[in-house]
Write a protein that holds these residues in place. Structure first.
Motif, mmCIF file in Angstrom:
data_model
loop_
_atom_site.group_PDB
_atom_site.id
_atom_site.type_symbol
_atom_site.label_atom_id
_atom_site.label_comp_id
_atom_site.label_asym_id
_atom_site.label_seq_id
_atom_site.Cartn_x
_atom_site.Cartn_y
_atom_site.Cartn_z
ATOM 1 N N GLN A 211 -11.163 25.084 60.283
ATOM 2 C CA GLN A 211 -11.302 25.330 58.845
ATOM 3 C C GLN A 211 -11.052 26.801 58.544
ATOM 4 O OE1 GLN A 211 -13.014 22.844 56.246
ATOM 5 N NE2 GLN A 211 -11.632 21.762 57.609
ATOM 6 N N ALA A 212 -10.226 27.424 59.361
ATOM 7 C CA ALA A 212 -9.915 28.842 59.165
ATOM 8 C C ALA A 212 -8.639 29.166 59.933
ATOM 9 C CB ALA A 212 -11.057 29.715 59.669
ATOM 10 N N SER A 213 -7.897 30.167 59.473
ATOM 11 C CA SER A 213 -6.699 30.595 60.199
ATOM 12 C C SER A 213 -6.859 32.039 60.622
ATOM 13 C CB SER A 213 -5.459 30.496 59.301
ATOM 14 O OG SER A 213 -5.321 29.204 58.812
ATOM 15 N N HIS A 214 -6.711 32.258 61.910
ATOM 16 C CA HIS A 214 -6.790 33.612 62.422
ATOM 17 C C HIS A 214 -5.418 33.989 62.985
ATOM 18 C CE1 HIS A 214 -8.573 37.204 63.987
ATOM 19 N NE2 HIS A 214 -8.141 36.915 65.205
ATOM 20 N N PRO A 215 -4.922 35.195 62.676
ATOM 21 C CA PRO A 215 -3.555 35.529 63.103
ATOM 22 C C PRO A 215 -3.368 35.599 64.616
ATOM 23 C CG PRO A 215 -4.594 37.373 61.950
ATOM 24 C CD PRO A 215 -5.488 36.198 61.776
ATOM 25 N N ALA A 216 -4.432 35.709 65.381
ATOM 26 C CA ALA A 216 -4.261 35.768 66.838
ATOM 27 C C ALA A 216 -4.246 34.374 67.466
ATOM 28 C CB ALA A 216 -5.361 36.604 67.469
ATOM 29 N N THR A 217 -4.301 33.334 66.619
ATOM 30 C CA THR A 217 -4.302 31.965 67.144
ATOM 31 C C THR A 217 -3.094 31.725 68.050
ATOM 32 O OG1 THR A 217 -5.291 31.258 65.085
ATOM 33 C CG2 THR A 217 -4.387 29.534 66.493
ATOM 34 N N GLY A 218 -3.350 31.139 69.215
ATOM 35 C CA GLY A 218 -2.234 30.725 70.063
ATOM 36 C C GLY A 218 -1.750 31.751 71.053
ATOM 37 N N GLU A 219 -2.414 32.903 71.122
ATOM 38 C CA GLU A 219 -1.967 33.912 72.097
ATOM 39 C C GLU A 219 -2.076 33.360 73.508
ATOM 40 O OE1 GLU A 219 -4.088 37.503 71.269
ATOM 41 O OE2 GLU A 219 -2.577 38.186 69.833
ATOM 42 N N THR A 220 -1.060 33.573 74.307
ATOM 43 C CA THR A 220 -0.910 33.114 75.705
ATOM 44 C C THR A 220 -0.831 31.589 75.843
ATOM 45 O OG1 THR A 220 -3.233 32.892 76.352
ATOM 46 C CG2 THR A 220 -2.270 35.082 76.525
ATOM 47 N N PHE A 221 -0.762 30.851 74.731
ATOM 48 C CA PHE A 221 -0.594 29.399 74.852
ATOM 49 C C PHE A 221 0.697 29.039 75.574
ATOM 50 C CE2 PHE A 221 -3.421 27.327 71.368
ATOM 51 C CZ PHE A 221 -4.499 28.032 71.846
ATOM 52 N N GLU A 222 1.734 29.882 75.393
ATOM 53 C CA GLU A 222 3.041 29.573 76.008
ATOM 54 C C GLU A 222 2.912 29.460 77.524
ATOM 55 O OE1 GLU A 222 2.655 32.177 73.931
ATOM 56 O OE2 GLU A 222 2.461 33.885 75.279
ATOM 57 N N LEU A 223 2.017 30.298 78.072
ATOM 58 C CA LEU A 223 1.889 30.280 79.537
ATOM 59 C C LEU A 223 1.237 28.987 80.008
ATOM 60 C CD1 LEU A 223 0.905 33.991 80.165
ATOM 61 C CD2 LEU A 223 3.148 32.912 80.179
ATOM 62 N N ASN A 224 0.219 28.528 79.253
ATOM 63 C CA ASN A 224 -0.407 27.252 79.612
ATOM 64 C C ASN A 224 0.579 26.098 79.504
ATOM 65 O OD1 ASN A 224 -3.008 28.005 80.328
ATOM 66 N ND2 ASN A 224 -3.584 28.262 78.187
ATOM 67 N N ALA A 225 1.447 26.177 78.485
ATOM 68 C CA ALA A 225 2.427 25.111 78.304
ATOM 69 C C ALA A 225 3.415 25.091 79.465
ATOM 70 C CB ALA A 225 3.171 25.299 76.979
ATOM 71 N N ILE A 226 3.875 26.265 79.877
ATOM 72 C CA ILE A 226 4.796 26.331 81.020
ATOM 73 C C ILE A 226 4.092 25.788 82.260
ATOM 74 C CG2 ILE A 226 6.083 27.887 82.546
ATOM 75 C CD1 ILE A 226 6.427 29.740 80.076
ATOM 76 N N ALA A 227 2.830 26.175 82.431
ATOM 77 C CA ALA A 227 2.070 25.730 83.598
ATOM 78 C C ALA A 227 1.975 24.203 83.631
ATOM 79 C CB ALA A 227 0.684 26.346 83.584
ATOM 80 N N ALA A 228 1.684 23.592 82.478
ATOM 81 C CA ALA A 228 1.562 22.133 82.445
ATOM 82 C C ALA A 228 2.893 21.471 82.796
ATOM 83 C CB ALA A 228 1.102 21.687 81.054
ATOM 84 N N ALA A 229 3.982 22.010 82.264
ATOM 85 C CA ALA A 229 5.297 21.427 82.544
ATOM 86 C C ALA A 229 5.627 21.525 84.024
ATOM 87 C CB ALA A 229 6.365 22.129 81.700
ATOM 88 N N VAL A 230 5.400 22.705 84.589
ATOM 89 C CA VAL A 230 5.719 22.912 86.010
ATOM 90 C C VAL A 230 4.839 22.034 86.898
ATOM 91 C CG1 VAL A 230 5.634 24.590 87.887
ATOM 92 C CG2 VAL A 230 6.629 25.217 85.691
ATOM 93 N N LEU A 231 3.559 21.992 86.549
ATOM 94 C CA LEU A 231 2.620 21.156 87.301
ATOM 95 C C LEU A 231 3.066 19.690 87.256
ATOM 96 C CD1 LEU A 231 0.080 21.889 88.806
ATOM 97 C CD2 LEU A 231 -1.244 21.327 86.791
ATOM 98 N N GLY A 232 3.659 19.301 86.141
ATOM 99 C CA GLY A 232 4.109 17.924 85.987
ATOM 100 C C GLY A 232 5.462 17.651 86.627
ATOM 101 N N GLY A 233 6.000 18.609 87.358
ATOM 102 C CA GLY A 233 7.220 18.355 88.102
ATOM 103 C C GLY A 233 8.498 18.826 87.424
ATOM 104 N N THR A 234 8.393 19.560 86.335
ATOM 105 C CA THR A 234 9.594 20.090 85.694
ATOM 106 C C THR A 234 10.125 21.261 86.513
ATOM 107 O OG1 THR A 234 8.577 19.541 83.593
ATOM 108 C CG2 THR A 234 10.533 20.927 83.514
ATOM 109 N N SER A 235 11.434 21.235 86.779
ATOM 110 C CA SER A 235 12.024 22.288 87.596
ATOM 111 C C SER A 235 12.455 23.455 86.712
ATOM 112 C CB SER A 235 13.232 21.749 88.354
ATOM 113 O OG SER A 235 14.122 22.789 88.657
ATOM 114 N N MET A 236 12.019 24.669 87.078
ATOM 115 C CA MET A 236 12.355 25.831 86.259
ATOM 116 C C MET A 236 13.850 26.120 86.278
ATOM 117 S SD MET A 236 9.720 26.899 84.703
ATOM 118 C CE MET A 236 10.144 28.522 84.096
ATOM 119 N N SER A 237 14.573 25.570 87.249
ATOM 120 C CA SER A 237 16.013 25.812 87.257
ATOM 121 C C SER A 237 16.758 24.782 86.411
ATOM 122 C CB SER A 237 16.537 25.827 88.693
ATOM 123 O OG SER A 237 15.999 24.763 89.419
ATOM 124 N N GLY A 238 16.025 23.908 85.759
ATOM 125 C CA GLY A 238 16.651 23.013 84.791
ATOM 126 C C GLY A 238 17.079 21.683 85.374
ATOM 127 N N GLY A 239 17.263 20.698 84.497
ATOM 128 C CA GLY A 239 17.823 19.420 84.905
ATOM 129 C C GLY A 239 16.830 18.396 85.410
#
Lengths: 513, 360
Positions: free
Chosen positions: B269-297
């Motif tokens: 019920q509020a918006s703070h401008p710092a919302t989501g900081e470092t979320f990108e790293l968690n997202a990359i971690a989840a993808a890699v953990l799930g078997g996504t190859s960083m070299s693509g494909g």
């Protein structure tokens, strides 16, 4: 005669009964090779004849499976390239192995830097040594210049200096002139002559036959891994070389199936591609292909053949010229659009351009024609698998499962997948860039038979090759390219010598300058 | 012949262990799932209250956010790119949502004396468009201007975060209760409503995941994404419109981030401008953990979802056990490294098995 040449040019390196086996092919068969010092030993043969293998064996990159190497009468084995370098054998590969971001001196001593105490690089000593080498090669190249600023010919000189810096007494040059201008070729030849006088034994590999006759002292011709001719260069002419390269017994080429050719299906007019080195890589090329016709486009390395195909396949946005399919202009600027209009390309480099290695055989086969199995958004995997299986059968691809990665297949079967992918788009014109490169003889013959059959079904085929025998045997019509231009046009059954001389028109220019 | 010799050798070496090899391969193939079962069982035993319904709901809400970002990230990584800007897009979208709920759009700059107010649906649409727009900018930078994905999205990471701060001059937009008069009082449902007992945010994640999985496996678009990541040049020469594919994946990633921005601002019920900081790293971690190859494909949506659950359960479970947050960070890092190492082992084993099958 042999006594005289032994005196003037003693044998420095000797291979006896050398053989080299790769999985599936024998690259060298009982080869006896003498490398004479203070002379240019020319090595010639078709692609796949074993030149590169022989050269790699001498340079320590590959090891013989059988036979011996003698250096100055002592039997040696080279464990690797640096071992060979220690014995005084240097090699300059066709692809230069240099660092454009480092200086000339740093390039020359890369990997064996002159150091103080093993840590500190002695720049001054390196510069001095590099300057001395440049003087020996009579080149005015600043050792401090970044290599990237040098012209390609000068870079080649640096590569030679690199070999000499390791005290090379034997120097192997692989297609050294393929990227050079006529004047740069002259400079290189002068350097070679100087090195000869200093007693260096030179192995010189080239497809340019006139060049070989001019620079060579001894010539060795290879065919299918065996030496078919070896002699002093005196009295050697192009017909002699060609005869030994090709031999009388032709390989298993399918005979032309008698069939009627249709009308013109494909025409290109005035294709031009500016070259980054100045001038044109493709210079006002025009040609046409008829339905059911196999047109062979022959030319040496750097003649602009691959570039022409790339222009046709919309890979060069700054190329110009017109394309017509069945008389209608082709305006599409995207690859997808050109495929839709009936063009299909079999690229030269299968690994890099032809396949997605980590995808399955099925996915690679259908990559260009997914729209055929799609309704709305939905891709029918069943229809796709059925079609893929049909093409595996039709192309006689040997696989264990459609779902294996395509990288698990042999070169020949991979090539069939690439061709299958192209055919699935139902093309009218098939462009093939070196369709037989890197595949074994059996698979080659199969690919050639497939080409014949496709032509008989009315497909127009334009194929590019640097294999003389292939272009002579397979083509209904032969076109020859050199320096980006069309330099010859021959009907089927043309003589090899005519085709070769059309492909090397700049010989006279070389002698004039 | 040497070739039959070689094949024969391979057969004798592997033949005895064949069943064990394939069992191991299956286990490795399912490794993320195995890891999920392991962490789940571990905390079910070790952490009191872990297995309660309330806790499960909390965890699923946490996981939904990371999973949404990770789905978009998976497409980007499969296509051979990376999207560092998603965390900032979350922040910017949260601020846009908060601003629209509180103020609407003031038409003062047009010389008009009133402002436009929006209902919840309209606010959502605008916010999602903002997310897609930033993804589109990423895509344009990467395809038309040839900026490396890492750099392009690093740039938009800063720009979007800066824009989020500018929106409120660094302040928080509080009290996003909405206004029944404008139909925006339903805004809170996105983050705190439930449907059939599950939080709405989880339903959004499930819907996006199903759509993404369908796109990836059953459409030419999905196939083309894999092809571009596997061999861009080869794909282009096969008629794949590489630029369009790349534009799509970054826009899709932006869309996923916008969803997360909406959910968070509604939840708090509020918006703070710092919302989501470092979320990108968690997202990359989840993808890699799930078997996504960083070299693509290579990569799968299902794997990514499971990866997000592993990370989420690990984080919440460790908190419940009272493990210090410093140790949590170390453990998360170790899990990611272990996942990639296991992935390499599987690749090698798989290649050997295929080679062997071909030899037979």
């Amino acid at each position: 005669m042999s006594d005289a040449s032994d005196e003037a040019h003693p044998i420095g390196l000797k291979i006896r009964n050398g053989s080299k086996i790769y999985p599936g092919t024998q690259a060298l068969k009982d080869v006896d090779f003498d490398l004479r010092m203070g002379a240019v030993n020319v090595l010639v043969g078709e692609n796949g004849a074993g030149k590169s293998t022989l050269m790699k064996v001498i340079a320590g990159v590959e090891q013989l499976n059988g036979g011996t190497i003698e250096l100055d009468g002592v039997e040696v084995t080279f464990a690797d390239k640096s071992d060979a370098a220690k014995h005084g054998v240097g090699i300059v590969f066709q692809e230069l192995n240099l660092f454009p971001n480092l200086t000339v001196a740093e390039n020359i001593f890369v990997g064996h830097e002159k150091t103080r105490g093993g840590i500190h690089i002695d720049r001054r000593a390196q510069r001095a040594a590099a300057a001395a080498l440049m003087k020996r090669l009579e080149q005015d190249i600043d050792p401090n210049a970044p290599l990237g600023n040098l012209r390609i010919g000068q870079q080649q000189i640096v590569e030679i200096a690199k070999a000499l810096a390791e005290n090379a007494r034997i120097l192997i040059l692989d297609e050294p002139t393929s990227a050079l201008s006529a004047t740069e070729v002259e400079v290189l030849f002068r350097v070679i002559n100087d090195l000869k006088k200093q007693g260096v034994g030179i192995v010189y590999i080239s497809h340019r036959l006139e060049e070989l006759i001019r620079i060579g002292d001894y010539i060795t011709v290879l065919r299918d891994g065996a030496i078919t001719g070896s002699r002093s260069m005196q009295g050697v002419d192009i017909p002699w070389i060609v005869a030994n390269m090709i031999g009388s017994a032709s390989k298993d080429f399918p005979k032309t199936v008698g069939h009627d050719m249709g009308g013109e299906v494909f025409r290109v007019e005035n294709i031009c591609l500016p070259s980054p080195a100045g001038g044109y890589a493709v210079d006002h090329m025009s040609l046409s292909v008829r339905e059911g016709e196999i047109v062979g486009l022959y030319g040496l390395m750097g003649a602009g053949r691959s570039e022409l195909l790339e222009c046709i396949m919309a890979q060069h946005p700054n190329s110009s010229g017109q394309l017509f399919i069945s008389g209608k202009p082709l305006k599409e600027r995207s690859v997808a659009g050109r495929i839709r209009r009936g063009l299909a390309l079999i690229p030269e480099d299968r690994k890099r351009d032809g396949l997605v290695q980590i995808m399955t055989i099925r996915e690679n086969l259908t990559l260009s024609s997914l729209a055929d199995f799609t309704r709305g958004f939905h891709l029918s995997l069943k229809a796709e698998a059925t079609k893929a299986a049909e093409f595996v059968k039709r192309m006689a691809i040997k696989i264990a499962s459609l779902e294996h990665p395509v990288s698990s297949l042999s070169g020949g079967n991979q090539q069939k997948v690439v061709i299958g992918k192209a055919l699935m788009t139902r093309p009218k014109i098939l462009l093939m860039d070196e369709p037989s490169r890197g595949i074994d003889i059996g698979a080659k013959a199969e690919i050639f038979r497939t080409m014949r059959k496709l032509a008989a079904d009315g497909l127009g085929i334009l194929f590019v090759t640097s294999d003389l025998e292939e272009v002579l045997a397979l083509s209904d019509r032969i076109l020859v390219m050199a320096n980006g231009r069309l330099t010859g046009q021959f009907p089927a059954g043309a003589s090899a010598a005519d085709v070769v001389s059309a492909a090397t028109p700049n010989l006279n220019k070389v002698e004039l300058s | 012949m040497s070739s039959t010799d070689a094949a024969g050798n391979v057969k004798t070496v592997i033949g005895g262990h064949r069943s064990r090899t394939s069992a191991l391969l299956l286990l490795l193939h399912m490794r993320t799932f195995v890891a999920l079962i392991l962490v789940f069982t571990f905390f079910a035993i070790a952490a009191p209250n872990f297995l309660t319904m309330g806790n499960m709901l909390i965890i699923s809400k946490h996981v939904a956010l990371n999973a949404l970002l990770a789905i978009g990230m998976t497409f980007v990584i499969i296509a051979g790119g990376i999207d560092l800007s998603v965390g900032s897009i979350v922040g910017l979208c949260a601020m846009v949502a908060g601003y629209l709920v509180l103020y609407g759009i003031d038409l003062g700059f047009l010389g008009l004396a009133y402002s436009i107010q929006f209902n919840t649906i309209e606010i959502c649409m605008i916010v999602l468009v903002v997310g897609i727009f930033i993804g589109w900018i990423n895509g344009l930078l990467i395809t038309k201007l040839n900026v490396a994905p890492f750099i392009a999205t690093l740039g938009t990471l800063y720009v979007a975060r800066g824009a989020a701060l500018l929106f409120s001059e660094g302040r928080t937009f509080p009290n996003l209760a909405g206004n029944p008069e404008y139909g925006s009082d339903t805004f809170r449902i996105i983050g705190s409503g439930t449907l059939l007992g599950l939080p709405v945010s989880v339903w959004i994640m499930v819907a996006v995941a199903l759509i993404a999985a369908y796109l990836a496996t059953r459409t030419p678009l999905g196939r083309h994404i894999y092809a571009v990541g596997g061999n861009e040049r080869g794909a282009a020469l096969s008629g794949v419109r590489v630029d369009r594919i790349k534009l799509f994946v970054y826009m899709f990633s932006g869309l996923c981030a916008a969803f997360v921005g909406l959910i968070i601002s509604s939840q708090l019920q509020a918006s703070h401008p710092a919302t989501g900081e470092t979320f990108e790293l968690n997202a990359i971690a989840a993808a890699v953990l799930g078997g996504t190859s960083m070299s693509g494909g290579r990569g799968r949506i299902a794997g990514t979802i499971v990866g997000a659950f592993v990370i989420g359960i690990l984080a919440d479970g460790l908190i419940m056990m009272g493990v210090s947050s410093f140790w949590q960070t170390v453990i998360k890092g170790l899990v990611i490294i272990a996942a990639v190492v296991v992935d390499q082992v599987q690749q090698k084993l798989q290649a050997r098995v295929v080679l062997q099958q071909n030899a037979n």
